[in-house]
Design a protein around this motif. Structure first.
Motif, PDB file in Angstrom:
ATOM      1  N   LEU A 446      25.637 -22.811 -11.164  1.00 35.04           N
ATOM      2  CA  LEU A 446      25.987 -22.519 -12.552  1.00 35.04           C
ATOM      3  C   LEU A 446      27.172 -21.569 -12.553  1.00 35.04           C
ATOM      4  CD1 LEU A 446      24.897 -22.906 -15.552  1.00 35.04           C
ATOM      5  CD2 LEU A 446      24.025 -20.589 -15.288  1.00 35.04           C
ATOM      6  N   LYS A 447      28.237 -21.996 -13.241  1.00 34.39           N
ATOM      7  CA  LYS A 447      29.415 -21.130 -13.284  1.00 34.39           C
ATOM      8  C   LYS A 447      29.296 -20.194 -14.478  1.00 34.39           C
ATOM      9  CE  LYS A 447      33.832 -22.445 -14.107  1.00 34.39           C
ATOM     10  NZ  LYS A 447      35.007 -23.238 -13.766  1.00 34.39           N
ATOM     11  N   ILE A 448      29.489 -18.916 -14.221  1.00 31.57           N
ATOM     12  CA  ILE A 448      29.445 -17.940 -15.309  1.00 31.57           C
ATOM     13  C   ILE A 448      30.848 -17.389 -15.495  1.00 31.57           C
ATOM     14  CG2 ILE A 448      28.520 -15.683 -16.014  1.00 31.57           C
ATOM     15  CD1 ILE A 448      26.270 -17.317 -13.823  1.00 31.57           C
ATOM     16  N   SER A 449      31.446 -17.728 -16.642  1.00 28.90           N
ATOM     17  CA  SER A 449      32.798 -17.249 -16.926  1.00 28.90           C
ATOM     18  C   SER A 449      32.714 -16.177 -17.999  1.00 28.90           C
ATOM     19  CB  SER A 449      33.677 -18.393 -17.419  1.00 28.90           C
ATOM     20  OG  SER A 449      33.620 -19.454 -16.500  1.00 28.90           O
ATOM     21  N   VAL A 450      33.292 -15.033 -17.697  1.00 31.18           N
ATOM     22  CA  VAL A 450      33.188 -13.881 -18.593  1.00 31.18           C
ATOM     23  C   VAL A 450      34.485 -13.737 -19.386  1.00 31.18           C
ATOM     24  CG1 VAL A 450      32.759 -11.397 -18.688  1.00 31.18           C
ATOM     25  CG2 VAL A 450      31.701 -12.783 -16.892  1.00 31.18           C
ATOM     26  N   PHE A 486      24.591  -8.062 -19.170  1.00 34.40           N
ATOM     27  CA  PHE A 486      25.864  -7.360 -19.220  1.00 34.40           C
ATOM     28  C   PHE A 486      25.547  -5.877 -19.263  1.00 34.40           C
ATOM     29  CE2 PHE A 486      29.594 -10.086 -20.801  1.00 34.40           C
ATOM     30  CZ  PHE A 486      29.107 -11.221 -20.179  1.00 34.40           C
ATOM     31  N   ILE A 487      26.050  -5.143 -18.299  1.00 36.04           N
ATOM     32  CA  ILE A 487      25.841  -3.705 -18.304  1.00 36.04           C
ATOM     33  C   ILE A 487      27.211  -3.045 -18.337  1.00 36.04           C
ATOM     34  CG2 ILE A 487      24.893  -1.737 -17.024  1.00 36.04           C
ATOM     35  CD1 ILE A 487      22.968  -3.883 -15.731  1.00 36.04           C
ATOM     36  N   LEU A 488      27.495  -2.371 -19.429  1.00 39.18           N
ATOM     37  CA  LEU A 488      28.787  -1.701 -19.565  1.00 39.18           C
ATOM     38  C   LEU A 488      28.517  -0.215 -19.438  1.00 39.18           C
ATOM     39  CD1 LEU A 488      31.759  -2.188 -20.144  1.00 39.18           C
ATOM     40  CD2 LEU A 488      31.264  -2.058 -22.579  1.00 39.18           C
ATOM     41  N   ASN A 489      28.981   0.391 -18.361  1.00 41.84           N
ATOM     42  CA  ASN A 489      28.621   1.788 -18.151  1.00 41.84           C
ATOM     43  C   ASN A 489      29.626   2.728 -18.805  1.00 41.84           C
ATOM     44  OD1 ASN A 489      30.792   2.125 -16.467  1.00 41.84           O
ATOM     45  ND2 ASN A 489      29.597   2.158 -14.586  1.00 41.84           N
ATOM     46  N   ALA A 490      29.336   4.015 -18.699  1.00 39.15           N
ATOM     47  CA  ALA A 490      30.138   5.010 -19.409  1.00 39.15           C
ATOM     48  C   ALA A 490      31.593   5.034 -18.945  1.00 39.15           C
ATOM     49  CB  ALA A 490      29.511   6.383 -19.245  1.00 39.15           C
ATOM     50  N   ASP A 491      31.873   4.511 -17.771  1.00 36.92           N
ATOM     51  CA  ASP A 491      33.262   4.468 -17.299  1.00 36.92           C
ATOM     52  C   ASP A 491      34.000   3.252 -17.832  1.00 36.92           C
ATOM     53  OD1 ASP A 491      32.256   6.463 -15.665  1.00 36.92           O
ATOM     54  OD2 ASP A 491      31.809   5.032 -14.081  1.00 36.92           O
ATOM     55  N   GLY A 492      33.323   2.440 -18.595  1.00 29.52           N
ATOM     56  CA  GLY A 492      33.956   1.236 -19.103  1.00 29.52           C
ATOM     57  C   GLY A 492      33.950   0.109 -18.087  1.00 29.52           C
ATOM     58  N   GLU A 500      18.260 -16.179 -11.528  1.00 30.35           N
ATOM     59  CA  GLU A 500      17.356 -17.279 -11.868  1.00 30.35           C
ATOM     60  C   GLU A 500      15.950 -16.716 -11.683  1.00 30.35           C
ATOM     61  OE1 GLU A 500      15.076 -20.009 -12.728  1.00 30.35           O
ATOM     62  OE2 GLU A 500      14.991 -19.869 -10.553  1.00 30.35           O
ATOM     63  N   LEU A 501      15.196 -16.674 -12.789  1.00 32.43           N
ATOM     64  CA  LEU A 501      13.950 -15.907 -12.766  1.00 32.43           C
ATOM     65  C   LEU A 501      12.836 -16.579 -11.964  1.00 32.43           C
ATOM     66  CD1 LEU A 501      13.904 -14.609 -16.447  1.00 32.43           C
ATOM     67  CD2 LEU A 501      14.667 -13.415 -14.398  1.00 32.43           C
ATOM     68  N   ARG A 502      12.890 -17.921 -11.837  1.00 30.11           N
ATOM     69  CA  ARG A 502      11.816 -18.581 -11.085  1.00 30.11           C
ATOM     70  C   ARG A 502      11.978 -18.366  -9.582  1.00 30.11           C
ATOM     71  NH1 ARG A 502       9.124 -21.784 -14.751  1.00 30.11           N
ATOM     72  NH2 ARG A 502      10.329 -22.115 -16.647  1.00 30.11           N
ATOM     73  N   SER A 503      13.241 -18.297  -9.128  1.00 29.08           N
ATOM     74  CA  SER A 503      13.468 -18.174  -7.684  1.00 29.08           C
ATOM     75  C   SER A 503      14.004 -16.799  -7.281  1.00 29.08           C
ATOM     76  CB  SER A 503      14.481 -19.236  -7.248  1.00 29.08           C
ATOM     77  OG  SER A 503      15.672 -19.072  -8.002  1.00 29.08           O
ATOM     78  N   ASN A 504      14.313 -15.964  -8.314  1.00 28.14           N
ATOM     79  CA  ASN A 504      14.887 -14.641  -8.060  1.00 28.14           C
ATOM     80  C   ASN A 504      16.258 -14.676  -7.391  1.00 28.14           C
ATOM     81  OD1 ASN A 504      13.496 -12.616  -9.265  1.00 28.14           O
ATOM     82  ND2 ASN A 504      11.885 -12.620  -7.700  1.00 28.14           N
ATOM     83  N   LEU A 505      16.904 -15.819  -7.468  1.00 26.49           N
ATOM     84  CA  LEU A 505      18.263 -15.948  -6.972  1.00 26.49           C
ATOM     85  C   LEU A 505      19.164 -15.068  -7.844  1.00 26.49           C
ATOM     86  CD1 LEU A 505      19.943 -17.823  -5.064  1.00 26.49           C
ATOM     87  CD2 LEU A 505      20.292 -19.272  -7.060  1.00 26.49           C
ATOM     88  N   GLU A 506      20.072 -14.332  -7.179  1.00 28.97           N
ATOM     89  CA  GLU A 506      20.868 -13.398  -7.979  1.00 28.97           C
ATOM     90  C   GLU A 506      22.315 -13.305  -7.514  1.00 28.97           C
ATOM     91  OE1 GLU A 506      19.040  -9.510  -8.840  1.00 28.97           O
ATOM     92  OE2 GLU A 506      21.047  -8.677  -8.592  1.00 28.97           O
ATOM     93  N   GLN A 507      23.199 -13.081  -8.447  1.00 25.95           N
ATOM     94  CA  GLN A 507      24.628 -12.962  -8.163  1.00 25.95           C
ATOM     95  C   GLN A 507      25.229 -12.038  -9.215  1.00 25.95           C
ATOM     96  OE1 GLN A 507      25.424 -15.707  -5.837  1.00 25.95           O
ATOM     97  NE2 GLN A 507      27.049 -14.300  -5.236  1.00 25.95           N
ATOM     98  N   HIS A 508      26.239 -11.258  -8.815  1.00 27.07           N
ATOM     99  CA  HIS A 508      26.830 -10.403  -9.844  1.00 27.07           C
ATOM    100  C   HIS A 508      28.304 -10.120  -9.574  1.00 27.07           C
ATOM    101  CE1 HIS A 508      25.584  -7.401  -6.793  1.00 27.07           C
ATOM    102  NE2 HIS A 508      26.790  -6.942  -7.058  1.00 27.07           N
ATOM    103  N   ILE A 509      28.993  -9.651 -10.603  1.00 31.36           N
ATOM    104  CA  ILE A 509      30.361  -9.155 -10.418  1.00 31.36           C
ATOM    105  C   ILE A 509      30.558  -7.882 -11.216  1.00 31.36           C
ATOM    106  CG2 ILE A 509      31.759 -11.170  -9.811  1.00 31.36           C
ATOM    107  CD1 ILE A 509      32.389 -11.462 -12.811  1.00 31.36           C
ATOM    108  N   GLU A 510      31.608  -7.163 -10.847  1.00 33.60           N
ATOM    109  CA  GLU A 510      31.979  -5.953 -11.564  1.00 33.60           C
ATOM    110  C   GLU A 510      33.398  -6.112 -12.069  1.00 33.60           C
ATOM    111  OE1 GLU A 510      29.898  -2.510  -9.129  1.00 33.60           O
ATOM    112  OE2 GLU A 510      31.873  -1.947  -9.898  1.00 33.60           O
TER     113      GLU A 510
END
Ligand code: ADP
Ligand code: MG
Length: 626
Positions: A446-450, A486-492, A500-510
Motif C-alpha cells: 500500500l502506497k502512502i503519499s503524504v 500523523f504525529i506532528l511534534n512541537a518542532d514541527g 496493518e493491525l492484523r499482522s502488526n506490519l509497520e512502516q513510517h517516515i519523518e
C-alpha cells in the motif's frame, strides 16, 4: 467591575521584552513561575517567605478584597465572606454541585438550577470566573512586582479531567485578570515537563503522575511520544487530600483532651468546635504537626496552655485509610489505561501532601519504583507551566514551536482525493489518525503519499513524501486494517506511521512540512485554494457522484437477478436500459448528467421495489399458518 491593576515600578507603559508566565491555579494554593536566567523559578511574595498564594479571597468589611495568606486567616472568623476552593465550582451549574453544598462555608446561589453557579457575598453575586480572576490578578501583581514590568501573557494549568466548559472558564478568568491565556496545559503534563520528561527524541514513555493536594487527589497516566503528551486515563477523588490528614489529627487531639483522665477537660469537644478561635488554632496546629512529621518523628505543641503531642507512627495509623484509597484510584487508572504496574516507566509526585513519608513509601511500593520527588511538589506544576510558556515564547533553542499548522496535512485516497488528517490551524503538537483498508483482493503493498494543502485533489497540493507499506499478508479486499497516524511534534516535524493491525506490519517516515517552503509560498497555496474552491468542489462532487452511481449499478444488477419472477419483460428491459444509461453517464465528466440518470433509475424502480417488498412479505406470511 474588573479593574485592571497593571503594576509598573518605573511608571512606564512600555514592555521591554514580553515574558510569558506559567500559572498553577490550584484548589488550595496557586503559584506563578517564569524563566529566570534559564531556570524555571516560582515567585515569592513581597515578604520573601513563600511561593504559595492560598487560593482564598476575603471580602472585608471596608469593601477591600484580600487574596492569599491574609485571606486564609479569615476562614474561621468570617467564613461567609471568605471564599475558598472556588476551583471546584469552575464551569459548573448548581445542579452539578448541589450534593457538595455543605462543603462550602459560603453561600452558593440556587435560584436557577441549570445556569452556572454564583456565589453570594454580602449583597453581591460573584461567578467562579470572577473570583478566580481575583486570584490570578494577585499572581499577576506578584510577578509584575518581581520583574518591574507589565505581564500580559500566561499559560495556565488545569486538571487533566477538566472538560471544555471548565477549561473555557479558566481562560475567561485569565482574560478578566488582564491576561492573554496562550495555552491551557494539563497539570500532570506540566509536572512531567518540569522533570524534563519526554524530551528524548523517538522515545515512548508511560508516566504516572500522582497528585495529592489539599482537598483533591488526581492520578493521571500519560504517554509521551515524540514530545507529544497523551492522557491515557485519569482517576482520583475530588474530596480527598491533606485537609483530611489535618482533620484526623484534630479529632485525635480532641479525644485526647476530653478524655476523663485528662487533667483539665473542662470543655466538651462540641464546645471546642463551636469556639471559632479555638477551632482555628487547633486546625492550624494540626497542619503544623503534619508538616513537621514529614521530617521529624515526634511533634509536641501547646493548645491553650495544654500540651499535645503526636508521633509519626500514630499519624501514619490515622491516615492509612486515606492513603489506601489513593492506591485504589491508581489501580483503576491503570485498568482504564489497560496497563499493568510493570508498564509504567516513571512516577512523578505532585502536591504538598506527597511530602508525607508514608505517602511516598506507599506510592513507590505500589508502582515498584523510586518516585520522582526532587522538585518541590507544591511548585512542580507551576515550574512546568513556565517551561511550556518559555517554549511558546520561542526561547528554547532546540525547540522551534509552531503554534498551529499553517496548512492541512493528509494522504491521497482513491480517485486522487486529498484526505485531510490534520486540518489547517490545528494546535501543535498534535496527533491524529484514521483507518484504511485495501481495495484489491490479496493486495500486498500500500502506497502512502503524504500531502500538504487545502485543495480537494492531491494533484493540486504539495507532496511531502511517500512510502510503501510492503508485505501485507494476503487477505480479501477490505479486510486488512491499516491504521495511519500523523504525529506532528512541537518542532514541527511530522511523523507518519502506517500499521496493518492484523499482522502488526509497520512502516513510517519523518518529514518536516515547513522545510523548503516560505511564508509567501504558504500564503499562495492558501490563496490558490480559495480561488479554486469552486472547481475543487466540482471535481469532488463529480467523484462523489460517480461513487454513488457505482454503488447503485451494483445493487440494480442484484435486484434484477433476485426478483426476476415478479417483473414483466418490459419492466426488465426498461430497467436494463436505465442502468446502461447510468453506466454511460459515469464515464463522462458531467456530474449533473450522472445525478439525472440516478434519479430516473430510482424513480422508475421505486414502485418495482415496493412490489418486490410486498411479495417478500406475502411469502413470509404464507409460511405462518395460524
Ligand atoms: P492544591 O493542589 O490542592 O492547591 P497543594 O499541592 O498546594 O494543593 O497542597 C496543599 C496541601 O499540602 C495542604 O494540605 C498542606 O497541608 C500539605 N502540605 C504542605 N507541606 C506539607 C508537608 N511538609 N507535609 C505534609 N503535608 C504538607
Ligand atoms: Mg495542585
Amino acid at each position: 467591575m474588573a479593574t485592571f491593576s497593571i503594576n509598573l515600578k518605573d511608571g512606564s507603559v512600555e514592555q521591554p521584552k514580553p515574558v510569558i508566565v506559567g500559572i498553577d491555579l490550584g484548589t488550595t494554593n496557586s503559584l506563578v513561575a517564569y524563566m529566570k536566567d534559564g531556570r524555571s523559578t516560582c515567585v515569592k511574595g513581597k515578604d520573601g517567605k513563600s511561593t504559595l498564594v492560598p487560593s482564598i479571597v476575603h471580602f472585608a468589611q471596608n469593601e477591600e478584597i484580600i487574596v492569599g495568606d491574609a485571606a486564609k486567616t479569615k476562614l474561621e472568623t468570617d467564613p461567609a465572606n471568605t471564599i475558598y476552593s472556588v476551583k471546584r465550582l469552575m464551569g459548573k451549574s448548581f445542579k452539578d454541585v448541589r450534593e457538595q453544598q455543605d462543603f462550602f462555608g459560603y453561600q452558593i446561589l440556587d435560584d436557577d438550577t441549570d445556569s452556572l453557579v454564583k456565589i453570594r457575598v454580602k449583597t453581591r453575586f460573584y461567578t467562579p470566573v470572577e473570583l478566580s480572576a481575583l486570584i490570578l490578578k494577585e499572581l499577576k501583581n506578584r510577578i509584575e512586582n518581581e520583574l518591574g514590568t507589565a505581564v500580559s501573557k500566561a499559560v495556565i494549568t488545569v486538571p487533566a479531567y477538566f472538560n471544555d466548559n471548565q477549561r473555557q472558564a479558566t481562560r475567561d478568568a485569565g482574560k478578566l485578570a488582564g491576561l492573554d491565556v496562550l495555552r491551557i496545559v494539563n497539570e500532570p503534563t506540566a509536572a512531567a515537563l518540569a522533570y524534563g520528561l519526554g524530551n528524548e527524541e523517538g522515545r515512548t514513555e508511560t508516566i504516572a503522575v500522582y497528585d495529592l493536594g489539599g482537598g483533591t487527589f488526581d492520578i493521571s497516566i500519560l504517554r509521551i511520544e515524540n514530545g507529544i503528551f497523551e492522557v491515557l486515563s485519569t482517576n482520583g477523588d475530588t474530596f480527598l487530600g491533606g485537609d483530611d490528614f489535618d482533620r484526623v489529627i484534630v479529632d485525635f487531639w480532641l479525644k485526647q483532651l476530653s478524655a476523663p483522665h485528662s487533667s483539665d477537660g473542662f470543655m466538651s469537644s462540641d464546645e471546642w468546635i463551636k469556639n471559632k478561635e479555638f477551632g482555628q488554632q487547633i486546625r492550624l496546629l494540626a497542619e503544623a504537626a503534619k508538616k513537621a512529621l514529614s521530617s521529624v518523628e515526634v511533634f509536641e505543641g501547646e493548645l491553650n496552655g495544654r500540651k499535645v503531642s503526636l508521633t509519626r507512627a500514630t499519624f501514619e495509623g490515622l491516615i492509612e485509610p486515606f492513603v489506601r484509597r489513593t492506591l485504589d484510584c491508581c489501580k483503576n487508572a491503570l485498568r482504564d489505561a489497560k496497563l499493568d504496574v510493570g508498564q509504567i516507566d516513571k512516577v512523578v509526585m505532585v502536591g504538598g501532601s506527597t511530602r508525607v513519608p508514608l505517602v511516598k513509601k506507599s506510592v513507590s511500593g505500589f508502582f515498584q519504583k523510586t518516585v520522582f520527588d526532587s522538585l518541590d511538589p507544591d511548585e512542580v506544576v507551576a515550574l512546568g507551566a513556565a517551561i511550556q510558556a518559555d517554549i511558546l515564547a520561542g526561547n528554547q533553542k532546540d525547540l522551534l514551536l509552531l503554534d498551529v499548522t499553517p496548512l492541512s496535512l493528509g494522504i491521497e485516497t482513491v480517485g486522487g482525493l486529498m484526505d485531510v488528517i490534520i486540518p489547517r490551524n490545528s494546535k501543535i503538537p498534535t496527533k491524529a489518525g484514521r483507518q484504511y483498508t485495501t481495495s484489491v483482493d490479496g493486495q500486498k503493498n500500500l502506497k502512502i503519499s503524504v500531502y500538504q494543502g487545502e485543495r480537494d485533489l492531491v494533484e493540486h497540493n504539495r507532496k511531502l513524501g511517500e512510502f510503501i507499506l510492503k508485505g501485507i499478508p494476503p487477505m480479501p479486499a477490505g479486510l486488512p486494517k491499516i491504521d495511519i497516524q500523523f504525529i506532528l511534534n512541537a518542532d514541527g516535524i511530522l511523523f507518519v506511521r502506517a500499521r496493518e493491525l492484523r499482522s502488526n506490519l509497520e512502516q513510517h517516515i519523518e518529514i518536516r512540512p515547513t522545510y523548503g517552503i516560505s511564508e509567501e509560498e504558504m500564503a499562495l497555496m492558501l490563496l490558490d485554494s480559495i480561488q479554486n474552491a469552486q472547481t475543487d468542489m466540482q471535481s469532488r462532487s463529480l467523484l462523489e457522484a460517480r461513487n454513488e452511481a457505482n454503488n447503485l449499478l451494483l445493487s440494480g444488477d442484484k435486484f434484477l437477478q433476485q426478483h426476476n419472477e415478479i417483473l414483466s419483460e418490459s419492466e426488465k428491459a426498461t430497467t436494463q436500459a436505465l442502468l446502461k444509461a447510468l453506466r454511460e453517464a459515469t464515464k463522462g465528466e458531467d456530474k449533473d448528467a450522472i445525478h439525472r440518470a440516478i434519479e430516473e433509475l430510482n424513480e422508475y424502480t421505486a414502485p418495482l421495489a415496493h412490489r418486490a417488498l410486498d411479495a417478500t412479505i406475502r411469502q413470509a406470511m404464507r409460511g405462518k399458518k395460524v
